[in-house]
Design a protein around this motif. Structure first.
Motif, PDB file in Angstrom:
ATOM      1  N   THR A   2       0.824  -1.193   0.000  1.00  0.00           N
ATOM      2  CA  THR A   2       0.000   0.000   0.000  1.00  0.00           C
ATOM      3  C   THR A   2       0.865   1.253   0.000  1.00  0.00           C
ATOM      4  OG1 THR A   2      -1.711  -1.161   1.230  1.00  0.00           O
ATOM      5  CG2 THR A   2      -1.795   1.234   1.269  1.00  0.00           C
ATOM      6  N   ARG A   3       0.487   2.198  -0.861  1.00  0.00           N
ATOM      7  CA  ARG A   3       1.161   3.503  -0.882  1.00  0.00           C
ATOM      8  C   ARG A   3       0.296   4.470  -0.101  1.00  0.00           C
ATOM      9  NH1 ARG A   3       1.697   5.148  -6.975  1.00  0.00           N
ATOM     10  NH2 ARG A   3      -0.274   4.045  -7.118  1.00  0.00           N
ATOM     11  N   GLU A   4       0.863   5.114   0.905  1.00  0.00           N
ATOM     12  CA  GLU A   4       0.132   6.119   1.666  1.00  0.00           C
ATOM     13  C   GLU A   4       0.393   7.486   1.042  1.00  0.00           C
ATOM     14  OE1 GLU A   4       1.126   5.836   5.807  1.00  0.00           O
ATOM     15  OE2 GLU A   4      -0.168   4.091   6.066  1.00  0.00           O
ATOM     16  N   VAL A   5      -0.701   8.198   0.747  1.00  0.00           N
ATOM     17  CA  VAL A   5      -0.608   9.506   0.103  1.00  0.00           C
ATOM     18  C   VAL A   5      -1.435  10.497   0.912  1.00  0.00           C
ATOM     19  CG1 VAL A   5      -1.135  10.819  -1.989  1.00  0.00           C
ATOM     20  CG2 VAL A   5      -0.298   8.476  -2.183  1.00  0.00           C
ATOM     21  N   LYS A   6      -0.796  11.559   1.380  1.00  0.00           N
ATOM     22  CA  LYS A   6      -1.513  12.626   2.075  1.00  0.00           C
ATOM     23  C   LYS A   6      -2.282  13.447   1.052  1.00  0.00           C
ATOM     24  CE  LYS A   6       1.958  13.020   5.666  1.00  0.00           C
ATOM     25  NZ  LYS A   6       2.947  13.887   6.310  1.00  0.00           N
ATOM     26  N   LEU A  13       0.503  12.536  -7.438  1.00  0.00           N
ATOM     27  CA  LEU A  13       0.060  11.203  -7.835  1.00  0.00           C
ATOM     28  C   LEU A  13      -0.787  11.267  -9.103  1.00  0.00           C
ATOM     29  CD1 LEU A  13      -0.298   8.129  -6.975  1.00  0.00           C
ATOM     30  CD2 LEU A  13      -2.470   8.904  -6.028  1.00  0.00           C
ATOM     31  N   LEU A  14      -1.704  12.214  -9.156  1.00  0.00           N
ATOM     32  CA  LEU A  14      -2.646  12.296 -10.275  1.00  0.00           C
ATOM     33  C   LEU A  14      -2.004  12.789 -11.565  1.00  0.00           C
ATOM     34  CD1 LEU A  14      -5.698  13.764  -8.335  1.00  0.00           C
ATOM     35  CD2 LEU A  14      -5.392  11.403  -9.135  1.00  0.00           C
ATOM     36  N   SER A  28      -8.761   1.176 -10.600  1.00  0.00           N
ATOM     37  CA  SER A  28      -7.845   0.048 -10.776  1.00  0.00           C
ATOM     38  C   SER A  28      -6.388   0.479 -10.641  1.00  0.00           C
ATOM     39  CB  SER A  28      -8.050  -0.585 -12.151  1.00  0.00           C
ATOM     40  OG  SER A  28      -9.322  -1.142 -12.251  1.00  0.00           O
ATOM     41  N   ARG A  29      -6.069   1.602 -11.283  1.00  0.00           N
ATOM     42  CA  ARG A  29      -4.685   2.079 -11.287  1.00  0.00           C
ATOM     43  C   ARG A  29      -4.194   2.453  -9.888  1.00  0.00           C
ATOM     44  NH1 ARG A  29      -1.488   6.128 -15.228  1.00  0.00           N
ATOM     45  NH2 ARG A  29       0.229   6.498 -13.834  1.00  0.00           N
ATOM     46  N   ALA A  59      -5.766  16.205 -14.462  1.00  0.00           N
ATOM     47  CA  ALA A  59      -5.381  15.945 -13.079  1.00  0.00           C
ATOM     48  C   ALA A  59      -6.115  16.897 -12.136  1.00  0.00           C
ATOM     49  CB  ALA A  59      -3.874  16.080 -12.913  1.00  0.00           C
ATOM     50  N   GLU A  60      -6.291  18.130 -12.568  1.00  0.00           N
ATOM     51  CA  GLU A  60      -7.000  19.113 -11.745  1.00  0.00           C
ATOM     52  C   GLU A  60      -8.463  18.710 -11.560  1.00  0.00           C
ATOM     53  OE1 GLU A  60      -5.193  20.001 -14.539  1.00  0.00           O
ATOM     54  OE2 GLU A  60      -3.423  20.650 -13.440  1.00  0.00           O
TER      55      GLU A  60
END
Length: 85
Positions: A2-6, A13-14, A28-29, A59-60
């Motif tokens: 698992t990747r933790e992203v704040k 990320l996006l 899925s991604r 992404a926005e």
């Protein structure tokens, strides 16, 4: 793994994805991503289930759509007050 992203790291990320991006493809991604909130965490794929649109144009657009469905309690910083004094 698992990747933790704040939440404040979500933009980075996006921006790695290609757009337009179907929400189902994003689920899925990013199925290994756990969004870290001020008061806990939640799988990004669960957050994406609540998004009303079916496609992100940028992404926005993706970030705005995600922020619109993130629990309000999760947005503040830990220990942040509503204004003291």
């Amino acid at each position: 793994m698992t990747r933790e992203v704040k939440l404040n790291e979500l933009t980075e990320l996006l921006t790695d994805a290609e757009y337009p991006l179907e929400v189902e493809t994003a689920r899925s991604r990013f199925d290994d991503v756990e969004l870290v909130y001020a008061d806990g965490s939640e799988p990004l794929s669960d957050v994406l289930k609540r998004v009303e649109s079916s496609t992100f144009e940028s992404a926005e657009d993706a970030q705005t759509s995600i922020f619109n469905v993130v629990p309000v309690e999760g947005v503040g910083e830990p220990g942040q007050s509503e204004g003291e004094g």
